[in-house]
Each structure stands twice: as structure tokens, then as C-alpha cells.
Design an enzyme around this catalytic site. Sequence first.
Site, short mmCIF file in Angstrom:
data_model
loop_
_atom_site.label_atom_id
_atom_site.label_comp_id
_atom_site.label_asym_id
_atom_site.label_seq_id
_atom_site.Cartn_x
_atom_site.Cartn_y
_atom_site.Cartn_z
N ARG A 44 0.82 -1.22 0.00
CA ARG A 44 0.00 0.00 0.00
C ARG A 44 0.85 1.27 0.00
O ARG A 44 0.38 2.32 -0.36
CB ARG A 44 -0.92 0.00 1.22
CG ARG A 44 -2.12 -0.92 1.01
CD ARG A 44 -3.04 -0.87 2.19
NE ARG A 44 -2.29 -1.11 3.41
CZ ARG A 44 -2.82 -1.22 4.62
NH1 ARG A 44 -4.10 -1.12 4.78
NH2 ARG A 44 -2.08 -1.45 5.66
N LYS A 155 5.54 -18.86 6.93
CA LYS A 155 4.90 -19.30 8.15
C LYS A 155 4.38 -18.09 8.92
O LYS A 155 4.87 -16.99 8.66
CB LYS A 155 5.86 -20.13 8.99
CG LYS A 155 6.91 -19.30 9.74
CD LYS A 155 7.56 -20.11 10.80
CE LYS A 155 7.38 -19.46 12.13
NZ LYS A 155 8.42 -18.85 12.83
N HIS A 185 12.06 -21.92 6.23
CA HIS A 185 13.39 -21.52 5.74
C HIS A 185 14.50 -22.47 6.23
O HIS A 185 15.59 -22.46 5.69
CB HIS A 185 13.68 -20.05 6.06
CG HIS A 185 14.06 -19.78 7.48
ND1 HIS A 185 13.16 -19.68 8.48
CD2 HIS A 185 15.27 -19.60 8.06
CE1 HIS A 185 13.78 -19.44 9.62
NE2 HIS A 185 15.07 -19.38 9.40
N LYS A 189 18.38 -24.34 4.31
CA LYS A 189 19.76 -24.39 4.80
C LYS A 189 20.49 -25.57 4.18
O LYS A 189 19.97 -26.69 4.16
CB LYS A 189 19.77 -24.48 6.34
CG LYS A 189 19.18 -23.24 7.01
CD LYS A 189 19.29 -23.29 8.51
CE LYS A 189 18.43 -22.23 9.19
NZ LYS A 189 18.87 -20.87 9.07
N GLU A 223 19.30 -19.65 20.34
CA GLU A 223 19.64 -18.32 19.82
C GLU A 223 20.02 -17.42 20.97
O GLU A 223 19.47 -17.55 22.06
CB GLU A 223 18.41 -17.70 19.15
CG GLU A 223 17.86 -18.46 18.01
CD GLU A 223 16.57 -17.82 17.56
OE1 GLU A 223 16.62 -16.95 16.71
OE2 GLU A 223 15.50 -18.18 18.10
N ASP A 242 6.59 -21.34 17.58
CA ASP A 242 7.55 -20.57 16.79
C ASP A 242 8.66 -21.45 16.20
O ASP A 242 9.08 -21.23 15.07
CB ASP A 242 8.18 -19.48 17.68
CG ASP A 242 9.04 -18.52 16.91
OD1 ASP A 242 8.57 -18.04 15.86
OD2 ASP A 242 10.17 -18.23 17.33
N HIS A 247 10.44 -25.69 12.29
CA HIS A 247 11.86 -25.92 12.04
C HIS A 247 12.39 -27.20 12.71
O HIS A 247 13.06 -28.02 12.08
CB HIS A 247 12.68 -24.73 12.52
CG HIS A 247 12.17 -23.40 12.03
ND1 HIS A 247 11.64 -23.24 10.78
CD2 HIS A 247 12.10 -22.18 12.62
CE1 HIS A 247 11.28 -21.97 10.62
NE2 HIS A 247 11.54 -21.31 11.72
N LYS A 335 15.53 -18.87 23.44
CA LYS A 335 16.08 -17.54 23.13
C LYS A 335 16.84 -17.06 24.37
O LYS A 335 16.57 -17.53 25.48
CB LYS A 335 14.95 -16.57 22.82
CG LYS A 335 14.25 -16.92 21.52
CD LYS A 335 13.55 -15.70 20.94
CE LYS A 335 12.73 -16.07 19.72
NZ LYS A 335 13.52 -16.24 18.51
C1 BG6 Z 1 11.90 -17.91 12.76
C2 BG6 Z 1 11.37 -17.66 14.15
O1 BG6 Z 1 11.03 -18.73 12.05
O2 BG6 Z 1 13.17 -18.53 12.85
C3 BG6 Z 1 12.33 -16.78 14.94
O3 BG6 Z 1 10.11 -17.00 14.06
C4 BG6 Z 1 13.71 -17.38 14.93
O4 BG6 Z 1 11.88 -16.61 16.27
C5 BG6 Z 1 14.15 -17.74 13.51
O5 BG6 Z 1 14.58 -16.43 15.48
C6 BG6 Z 1 15.45 -18.53 13.54
O6 BG6 Z 1 15.94 -18.64 12.24
P1 BG6 Z 1 17.49 -18.82 11.99
O7 BG6 Z 1 17.60 -19.09 10.53
O8 BG6 Z 1 18.17 -17.55 12.43
O9 BG6 Z 1 17.92 -19.97 12.82
#
Ligand code: BG6
Length: 483
Positions: A44, A155, A185, A189, A223, A242, A247, A335
Site C-alpha cells: 500500500r 509461516k 526456511h 539451509k 539463539e 515458533d 523448524h 532464546k
Molecule cells: C523464525 C522464528 O522462524 O526462525 C524466529 O520465528 C527465529 O523466532 C528464527 O529467530 C530462527 O531462524 P534462523 O535461521 O536464524 O535460525
Amino acid sequence: MERSSIVIFGASGDLTSRKLIPALYRLFIKKRLPPEFRIVGVSRSHFSDESWRDTLSTSTQQFVKKDFREETWKSFEKHVFYYSGDASQSDFFAPFDAFLTQMEKHAPTPRLYYLATAPTLYVPIVRGLAPYMQREKMVEIDGRPTPERRIVLEKPFGRDLKTARDLNAILHDNLDERQIFRIDHYLGKETAQNLMVFRFANAVFEPIWNRNYIENIQITANEETLVGKRYPYYNQSGVLRDMFQNHLFQLMTLVAMEPPVRFDADAVRDEKVKTLQAVRIYRTAEEVQENATFGRYSNPEEETLSPNVATFAAVRFFIDNWRWQGVPFFLRSGKGMSCRTTQIVIQFRRPPHLMFSKGVFQPNRLLIQIQPAEGIQLYFQSKIPDTNMEIGQAELHFNFLRSFQKEMPDGYERLILDAIHGDASLFARSDEVESAWQIIDAILSKRQDALPYPYEIGGWGPEESQIWMQNLGATWFNSCPVL
Ligand code: BG6
């Protein structure tokens, strides 16, 4: 493949500037995009083609760093266009389709519609696009019949089984499943894809890849980053939605699935679904309590983060099939941890009889580093030199960068390229997403109201998760990658 139109909804968003355009620019540098392609950003916000290109030039420089070349960007940006409009409104689509068709000079052009928008816009956009999606129209790309028009979704795919089913039902009312590319994603990798090569292109690992030789499997995605500004989303999701539902489950299925009959989208995804369907569902609060533990980091500066949202979880899963019966899969993610590491540890059984009594015995472990320090290490016992048969741990070390002298591309490059070529092997299918939700839903619905255990930022999660693990007869293999 000669032509392609790539339409990005949510063009002014963070994902577009941080991931999508840098990935497309890198693919352009590597000459992997079709000779005739255009990228059309839609949102937009008011931009002209020129002002959007300028904005993207700045952000792309920031993200691709040393790969940015002014003259290459200039040739790339000639393919980049902007269309301002509100895709939540049904009257957006007819003029937009006419605009795109005109740009394509009415030549048949495979189209990829990328939904980098808030999930609330998925349904209006899918419904609006449906009349232009030509469900039946197929083209041959790389020798494979592929729908000419496809859609990529980010997602989250729902927030539980019911919402995921509802979303899938709407998608299937409007599109063919083969037109739908659900991105996770992690599958982009290199190291995640390498799991299949490692297992199925080598003869030495697969024979021992089962309950007879493996004691347990640990999958960690830690992380250092905190939730920060993402709290509106994260307070609703927490770590299970999440990171686990998508993942971590993707990594678990790649480790645990049976060999697919061939490397194609359906064969690979059939095996993944079978694996997920064999995951034991925890049906009672007692089972959840026994098999899962939750934590939340303590940070007085983040008052926006709800006190009962879990930023850490560790869960023990079982896969009830012949290969894995009785082998625990310990999955954890947090986290605010000591280091960023995504790793898989395959811990093998002890030798049936150990005749060496000196030194410290450690079981064989295969450590697969998904990121960073992408590589694989095999830990084994060795005689310590100049001792009387004292044993100690030694290591064989493989590192992608050193072995292949090639940088690891961002996962989005692979995934966007595959979507352009219509190869869905690395994308989640509807039944896969639903099976994953079924497992997570059961845990969430039976989780006790107790607050998650607090933990200090910069460690390995709550102390209780170490104790929980010990009580289950295992020990976390905590190792920060050496970069
Ligand atoms: C995302 C999550 O899908 O993946 C995030 O929503 C997370 O919370 C991220 O930080 C981690 O991705 P990567 O590639 O940095 O491990």
C-alpha cells in the site's frame, strides 16, 4: 526456463528487504535467474519504481555486504518494478492482472506470487488471485510438469490444527496443492538438505541409523537473540509454535525418515509425513509433564513479554515405528541462550562390553552442525598416547567451508530458486503441516498452568531442564560451535 514474473506482496516489509531481494540479487549475480524476469513489488505504501529501487539498493547493500557491486545492481534493478495497491480489497486484482499481463507482453510467463505479508492477508489475497491462477495450466520446467502459476506462503500456517486446517481448506478451494509452496526456511539451509545426502548417499551410516545402535538423538536450536519488538506475535506463539512445529520438526523428520524412493517432492514428503504420523501424541497432563519442560528468560527490561510465555522448551518425543521404537528424540530451543547454535547430536550406544578401565569413557557421538560453523564431527574413543591403555575422546572434523571452499548461501536463495522452477521438495505439504500441529496442539492443550522456569540470559536454559534430562537417563551435549 526462459521467463518468469515474481510478484512480492508485502513489498515494503522487512522480509522483502532483509531476505527476498538480497536472495534474488545473489541469484542474479550467479546467473541463475531466467533470461527474462521481472520482480514486481506490491504494497500500500507509495513508491515509484525509482524510489523503491533506491530504497532496496540501500538495504541490499547492508545485507549482501561485500557481494554488492554498483554496476551489477544497476543491471539487476532494471528488472524491479513497483505497484501500489491494497491487496486486501477484491477490486485490486483485475487491474493488477491486466498490468502484469501487459508487462509480460501477453507472452505465456510462469508466475510466482510471494506472500510476504501478515498472515491475516493470506485469505483475501488467495481468494483475489484465484480467478487468475489458472489451476489446470501446466508448463514443463526442467523436464517436470509444473503449474504455471504458483504461490509461496511464509509461516505461520495457522496457530493450531484447526486454524491450519481452515487455511488449507481455503487454499484448496482456490488452488491446486501443487501450486502451493509453504516455506520453512530451515529446509533452505544447506546443512539441512545435506542430511539427506549424508544419510542416503553414503553406505556407512544408514546400517547403524536405528534403535540397535542409537541411544538417543538431541536436536537443539538455540539463539542469543531475545524476543524484543516481536512480542505481539511471540506472546501469542511461544517457542513451541515458533520453532518446534516447523523448524525442529523438519530437522527431526530429515533425521528419522525412511529413504524416499526417489528425490522428488511427493516421494520425500510422503516419507516425512509417515514419520510425523508415527510420533507419539501425549494425551494426558501427566505425559506432558513427564516429557516436556519450559522456561522463560528473566529480563526486567522486557515488560512487554508475557510472564507465562515460554521462550525455552525441551521435549522428549518418541517415534513409534520399527526403526525408532524406544529411542528418545530430545528437542529443545531457546532464546537468550549462551550462543547461537542449531545442532543435531546422534548419540550411539555403549559398546556391549568395555574392557578398558582407565580414562573417561564417552559414547560415540555424531554432531551435525546445522549453523553456524556448518559441519559434522564424529567423536570416538582413542588411546591416549604414552599411557597404559587409558582412553579419551577424539574427534574427526568436517567443515563445509574448508572442504569445499564455498560460502554457505542464505536458505532463501535455494528456496526461491526452487519455487521459480516449481520444485516443491523443500516445501511443506498440507498434510505435513497438519500432522505437526496435531503433535504440538496435544502438548499445548495439556500443558499445566504453572509458569515456565526462569533462567538467566546467556546460559543453556533453566537448571530444571538439565535435571529433567538426567531424570530421563540422558545428558545434554552442550557445545557452542567454534567459528
Ligand atoms: C523464525 C522464528 O522462524 O526462525 C524466529 O520465528 C527465529 O523466532 C528464527 O529467530 C530462527 O531462524 P534462523 O535461521 O536464524 O535460525
